[in-house]
Structures are given as structure tokens and as C-alpha cells.
Design a protein around this motif. Structure first.
Motif, PDB file in Angstrom:
ATOM      1  N   VAL A  23       0.838  -1.206   0.000  1.00 13.75           N
ATOM      2  CA  VAL A  23       0.000   0.000   0.000  1.00 13.75           C
ATOM      3  C   VAL A  23       0.872   1.255   0.000  1.00 13.75           C
ATOM      4  CG1 VAL A  23      -1.686   1.304   1.340  1.00 13.75           C
ATOM      5  CG2 VAL A  23      -1.900  -1.166   1.147  1.00 13.75           C
ATOM      6  N   ASP A  24       1.943   1.272   0.805  1.00 14.54           N
ATOM      7  CA  ASP A  24       2.843   2.427   0.829  1.00 14.54           C
ATOM      8  C   ASP A  24       3.566   2.590  -0.495  1.00 14.54           C
ATOM      9  OD1 ASP A  24       2.115   3.006   3.405  1.00 14.54           O
ATOM     10  OD2 ASP A  24       3.838   1.993   4.312  1.00 14.54           O
ATOM     11  N   LEU A  25       3.983   1.487  -1.101  1.00 17.52           N
ATOM     12  CA  LEU A  25       4.659   1.547  -2.389  1.00 17.52           C
ATOM     13  C   LEU A  25       3.726   2.075  -3.468  1.00 17.52           C
ATOM     14  CD1 LEU A  25       7.208   0.878  -4.031  1.00 17.52           C
ATOM     15  CD2 LEU A  25       6.226  -1.374  -4.400  1.00 17.52           C
ATOM     16  N   LEU A  26       2.479   1.588  -3.495  1.00 14.89           N
ATOM     17  CA  LEU A  26       1.506   2.055  -4.470  1.00 14.89           C
ATOM     18  C   LEU A  26       1.182   3.529  -4.259  1.00 14.89           C
ATOM     19  CD1 LEU A  26      -0.279   1.215  -6.824  1.00 14.89           C
ATOM     20  CD2 LEU A  26      -2.043   0.627  -5.160  1.00 14.89           C
ATOM     21  N   ASP A  27       1.055   3.959  -3.008  1.00 14.79           N
ATOM     22  CA  ASP A  27       0.794   5.368  -2.714  1.00 14.79           C
ATOM     23  C   ASP A  27       1.938   6.249  -3.197  1.00 14.79           C
ATOM     24  OD1 ASP A  27      -0.680   7.552  -1.470  1.00 14.79           O
ATOM     25  OD2 ASP A  27       0.918   7.526   0.046  1.00 14.79           O
ATOM     26  N   ARG A  28       3.157   5.824  -2.975  1.00 13.57           N
ATOM     27  CA  ARG A  28       4.323   6.601  -3.403  1.00 13.57           C
ATOM     28  C   ARG A  28       4.416   6.666  -4.922  1.00 13.57           C
ATOM     29  NH1 ARG A  28       9.733   4.925  -0.617  1.00 13.57           N
ATOM     30  NH2 ARG A  28       8.388   5.375   1.146  1.00 13.57           N
ATOM     31  N   VAL A  29       4.132   5.548  -5.606  1.00 17.31           N
ATOM     32  CA  VAL A  29       4.201   5.524  -7.068  1.00 17.31           C
ATOM     33  C   VAL A  29       3.126   6.418  -7.666  1.00 17.31           C
ATOM     34  CG1 VAL A  29       3.754   4.044  -9.070  1.00 17.31           C
ATOM     35  CG2 VAL A  29       5.347   3.312  -7.321  1.00 17.31           C
ATOM     36  N   LEU A  30       1.897   6.343  -7.150  1.00 19.83           N
ATOM     37  CA  LEU A  30       0.821   7.150  -7.707  1.00 19.83           C
ATOM     38  C   LEU A  30       0.980   8.623  -7.373  1.00 19.83           C
ATOM     39  CD1 LEU A  30      -2.281   4.874  -7.222  1.00 19.83           C
ATOM     40  CD2 LEU A  30      -1.038   5.365  -9.321  1.00 19.83           C
ATOM     41  N   ALA A  31       1.602   8.948  -6.247  1.00 17.45           N
ATOM     42  CA  ALA A  31       1.807  10.347  -5.883  1.00 17.45           C
ATOM     43  C   ALA A  31       2.814  11.019  -6.808  1.00 17.45           C
ATOM     44  CB  ALA A  31       2.265  10.456  -4.437  1.00 17.45           C
ATOM     45  N   THR A  32       3.833  10.290  -7.224  1.00 12.05           N
ATOM     46  CA  THR A  32       4.869  10.881  -8.067  1.00 12.05           C
ATOM     47  C   THR A  32       4.706  10.511  -9.533  1.00 12.05           C
ATOM     48  OG1 THR A  32       6.334   9.012  -7.652  1.00 12.05           O
ATOM     49  CG2 THR A  32       6.556  10.920  -6.216  1.00 12.05           C
ATOM     50  N   GLY A  33       4.082   9.382  -9.816  1.00 13.84           N
ATOM     51  CA  GLY A  33       3.919   8.913 -11.189  1.00 13.84           C
ATOM     52  C   GLY A  33       5.089   8.042 -11.598  1.00 13.84           C
ATOM     53  N   VAL A  34       4.846   7.179 -12.545  1.00  7.84           N
ATOM     54  CA  VAL A  34       5.895   6.297 -13.039  1.00  7.84           C
ATOM     55  C   VAL A  34       5.640   6.034 -14.521  1.00  7.84           C
ATOM     56  CG1 VAL A  34       4.702   4.153 -12.430  1.00  7.84           C
ATOM     57  CG2 VAL A  34       7.168   4.153 -12.583  1.00  7.84           C
ATOM     58  N   VAL A  35       6.713   5.911 -15.282  1.00  8.85           N
ATOM     59  CA  VAL A  35       6.631   5.586 -16.706  1.00  8.85           C
ATOM     60  C   VAL A  35       7.178   4.179 -16.892  1.00  8.85           C
ATOM     61  CG1 VAL A  35       7.464   6.162 -19.012  1.00  8.85           C
ATOM     62  CG2 VAL A  35       6.899   7.979 -17.403  1.00  8.85           C
ATOM     63  N   ILE A  36       6.398   3.359 -17.580  1.00 10.59           N
ATOM     64  CA  ILE A  36       6.816   1.993 -17.876  1.00 10.59           C
ATOM     65  C   ILE A  36       6.968   1.887 -19.386  1.00 10.59           C
ATOM     66  CG2 ILE A  36       6.172  -0.434 -17.788  1.00 10.59           C
ATOM     67  CD1 ILE A  36       4.413   0.261 -15.382  1.00 10.59           C
ATOM     68  N   SER A  37       8.117   1.410 -19.817  1.00  6.52           N
ATOM     69  CA  SER A  37       8.313   1.208 -21.253  1.00  6.52           C
ATOM     70  C   SER A  37       9.119  -0.060 -21.473  1.00  6.52           C
ATOM     71  CB  SER A  37       9.026   2.399 -21.891  1.00  6.52           C
ATOM     72  OG  SER A  37      10.316   2.523 -21.359  1.00  6.52           O
ATOM     73  N   GLY A  38       8.825  -0.729 -22.552  1.00  9.31           N
ATOM     74  CA  GLY A  38       9.543  -1.958 -22.848  1.00  9.31           C
ATOM     75  C   GLY A  38       9.254  -2.428 -24.256  1.00  9.31           C
ATOM     76  N   ASP A  39      10.090  -3.316 -24.735  1.00  7.37           N
ATOM     77  CA  ASP A  39       9.946  -3.904 -26.061  1.00  7.37           C
ATOM     78  C   ASP A  39      10.040  -5.416 -25.946  1.00  7.37           C
ATOM     79  OD1 ASP A  39       9.799  -1.502 -27.569  1.00  7.37           O
ATOM     80  OD2 ASP A  39      11.959  -1.268 -27.381  1.00  7.37           O
ATOM     81  N   LEU A  40       9.220  -6.097 -26.710  1.00  7.53           N
ATOM     82  CA  LEU A  40       9.265  -7.544 -26.782  1.00  7.53           C
ATOM     83  C   LEU A  40       9.390  -7.925 -28.248  1.00  7.53           C
ATOM     84  CD1 LEU A  40       8.878 -10.374 -25.459  1.00  7.53           C
ATOM     85  CD2 LEU A  40       6.449 -10.092 -25.970  1.00  7.53           C
ATOM     86  N   VAL A  41      10.416  -8.677 -28.560  1.00  6.34           N
ATOM     87  CA  VAL A  41      10.647  -9.102 -29.942  1.00  6.34           C
ATOM     88  C   VAL A  41      10.639 -10.628 -29.977  1.00  6.34           C
ATOM     89  CG1 VAL A  41      12.235  -9.078 -31.890  1.00  6.34           C
ATOM     90  CG2 VAL A  41      12.027  -7.061 -30.434  1.00  6.34           C
ATOM     91  N   ILE A  42       9.777 -11.183 -30.829  1.00  4.04           N
ATOM     92  CA  ILE A  42       9.734 -12.626 -31.033  1.00  4.04           C
ATOM     93  C   ILE A  42      10.460 -12.911 -32.334  1.00  4.04           C
ATOM     94  CG2 ILE A  42       8.241 -14.621 -31.416  1.00  4.04           C
ATOM     95  CD1 ILE A  42       6.107 -13.168 -29.762  1.00  4.04           C
ATOM     96  N   ALA A  43      11.497 -13.736 -32.223  1.00  4.52           N
ATOM     97  CA  ALA A  43      12.327 -14.017 -33.399  1.00  4.52           C
ATOM     98  C   ALA A  43      12.587 -15.517 -33.507  1.00  4.52           C
ATOM     99  CB  ALA A  43      13.645 -13.275 -33.301  1.00  4.52           C
ATOM    100  N   ILE A  44      12.737 -15.969 -34.731  1.00  7.36           N
ATOM    101  CA  ILE A  44      13.131 -17.349 -35.010  1.00  7.36           C
ATOM    102  C   ILE A  44      14.370 -17.284 -35.892  1.00  7.36           C
ATOM    103  CG2 ILE A  44      12.483 -19.510 -36.140  1.00  7.36           C
ATOM    104  CD1 ILE A  44       9.599 -18.933 -35.413  1.00  7.36           C
TER     105      ILE A  44
END
Length: 75
Positions: A23-44
Motif C-alpha cells: 500500500v505504501d509503495l503504491l501510494d508513493r508511485v501514484l503520488a509521483t507517477g511512473v513511466v513503464i516502457s519496454g519492447d518484446l521481440v519474437i524471433a526465429i
């Protein structure tokens, strides 16, 4: 060997893993905001077939902060 979890608000210097309630972690993240970014590549055989990109912004809404739009928003 079992380690003791150190409370995150302890006045002593930290010497082990820090225990933060979710709960404290979620409160801190929502108070300041967070950006999530990522890439997933499926290759053969080193040939990329599918690429998925994720870009997300998590933040809370506050009534005291005015909307950036003049008419109150696009909705």
C-alpha cells in the motif's frame, strides 16, 4: 541462512533487505507517477517476426491541479 527484513522507516542504518508494504509503495508511485516502457521481440533463427512496444504512464488524478484544457477536457 535467513535474513531479517528491515522496516523501511527504521531510524537505524539499513543493513539488510527493506520491507515496504504494498500500500505504501503504491501510494508513493501514484503520488509521483511512473513511466513503464519496454519492447518484446519474437524471433526465429535471428529473424524478428513480431515486435511489441509498451509505453505507459501511471499517475494519480488530483482535484487541486487544474486540467490543461480550457473547456475541461476532450470528453
Amino acid at each position: 541462512m535467513q535474513r531479517e527484513v528491515v522496516p523501511w522507516d527504521s531510524p537505524e542504518p539499513l543493513t539488510g533487505p527493506i520491507g515496504v508494504p504494498l500500500v505504501d509503495l503504491l501510494d508513493r508511485v501514484l503520488a509521483t507517477g511512473v513511466v513503464i516502457s519496454g519492447d518484446l521481440v519474437i524471433a526465429i533463427a535471428d529473424v524478428p517476426l513480431v515486435r511489441l512496444s509498451l509505453n505507459a504512464l501511471l499517475s494519480s488524478v488530483n482535484e487541486r491541479v487544474p486540467a490543461p484544457w480550457v473547456d475541461g477536457g476532450p470528453l
